[in-house]
Design a protein around this motif. Sequence first.
Motif, short mmCIF file in Angstrom:
data_model
loop_
_atom_site.label_atom_id
_atom_site.label_comp_id
_atom_site.label_asym_id
_atom_site.label_seq_id
_atom_site.Cartn_x
_atom_site.Cartn_y
_atom_site.Cartn_z
N VAL A 35 -59.95 -63.48 4.65
CA VAL A 35 -59.27 -63.02 5.71
C VAL A 35 -58.59 -61.78 5.28
O VAL A 35 -57.71 -61.73 4.27
CB VAL A 35 -58.21 -63.83 6.37
N GLU A 63 -55.93 -58.16 6.39
CA GLU A 63 -55.36 -57.39 7.48
C GLU A 63 -55.05 -56.11 7.09
O GLU A 63 -54.34 -56.17 5.97
CB GLU A 63 -54.10 -58.43 7.80
N SER A 111 -52.33 -53.03 8.24
CA SER A 111 -51.42 -52.72 9.16
C SER A 111 -51.60 -51.44 9.96
O SER A 111 -52.91 -50.99 9.68
CB SER A 111 -49.96 -52.23 8.15
#
Lengths: 98, 365
Positions: B64, B66, B68
């Motif tokens: 996973v 991410e 920003s």
Amino acid sequence: FKKQTRKSWDINRVLYQDDVSPADAISKWKGDFEEQEEDIEADEEEFLKRADFVDNSGLDSSVPIYGDCLDSWTQEAIAGLSDRFITAVFDKDGNVIQ
Amino acid sequence: MSTAKKQTIHFSGHNNFRRRLVLATLSGMPVRIDKIRSDDVEPGVKDYEVSFLRLLESITNGSVFEISYTGTTVVFKPGIIVGGSVTHNCPLSRGVGYFIEPLLLLAPFGKKALTATLRGITSHSLDPSPDSIRTSVFPVMQKFGIERQELKIIQRGATPLGGGEVMLHLPHLVLHPKTLHATTTPTISKIRGIAYSCRVSPASVNRLIDGAREELRATGCETFIFSDVARGDESGKSPGFGIVLVGETRPGFCISAESVAVAGSIPEDLGRETAKKLIEEISRAGVFGRNQLDMAIIFMILGSGDVGRLVIGKQNIDERFVTLARDIKKFWGVEMRLKEDDENENEMICTVKGVGFVSASKKIA
């Protein structure tokens, strides 16, 4: 030109000192390294190479950047490196024996 | 490694982005990288870095990541390395080498053999060309007991339009890399090379070879440079040429140097320059060149609890090496030791204790 009288640093000490930047770690260690040679030109060369490396790692590239150091490789200089190569042995007519 | 410690490891800056994500995936530890080009005119992650994250996602299961809103912070939680068959379209900002290098470090520890087809630029000045990977990085892997790797160039694509395609096949899966003991710098027994071109006159390849041979004559070493002219379907969308030179040794270590033509490059000069690069790399001593050192150290760390020894040229111990050592310590908590080589003052012996790492994909759950 004032000679450097810095104390030499052990690479194993600076290698893992997180408060010392990688660039400083190398120069602290080499401070001793270059002192032995007392060669300003070599110092400069070393300095240039390091500057190159900052850019290089900034681009996340594994291809080394060479800078000006390549100019020092004249034919004589290359021939002086012969102990690093296994060379052919010639007889007096110029034929390869080995 | 205990599975208990899953603390997020924190890094700042975009330097060594790939390496940190590779180490995270290998160790199974999540990472957070912030301040990515935060002071730059174009802040945040670049297209190639996102592309690399996507590639990482496709060869793993459960990863996973991410990014920003501003793109300056990336959080990555690695999954299990799976491998398998993937096709990846690389952005034109970097060469395929950018994506191949991390795959070489990850694939041997996966569940299945990896077959990756990568499309994009095959010869980029920032990244190693497939020829250089095949001739100088594969031998490093073989030294660690990882064999049978294949890298086929289907199409050569130069900058700026690319259109190249390579196929990477890494069938050999290992539990641990073998421990390496290389304490003497071997002498170069022969010099080999590949000069390649696509969409330019085939004569440039011969001119490249002439330039390189002329410069290498002073070494007195046997030199043979292959030529590879990509024709028709084998060449991509842009014209280009380049050369890879490899100094081979009897024990099987190979030191290499390469150059890629830019607009206005003269083949002879490029050949000569590459020859000088090879000489410089050889003169730095140690068994590995700068383009191989990272991989060697990472494989030594992953080794099976034995102590490995490696001779490194003093000049090759640079900032990159220091950051590598520090990154490794952050992930596994191990330190390597460097000591002066008594036989050669230009060399140091690096002692590394393997962590006895077992990849998450090999663990019996």
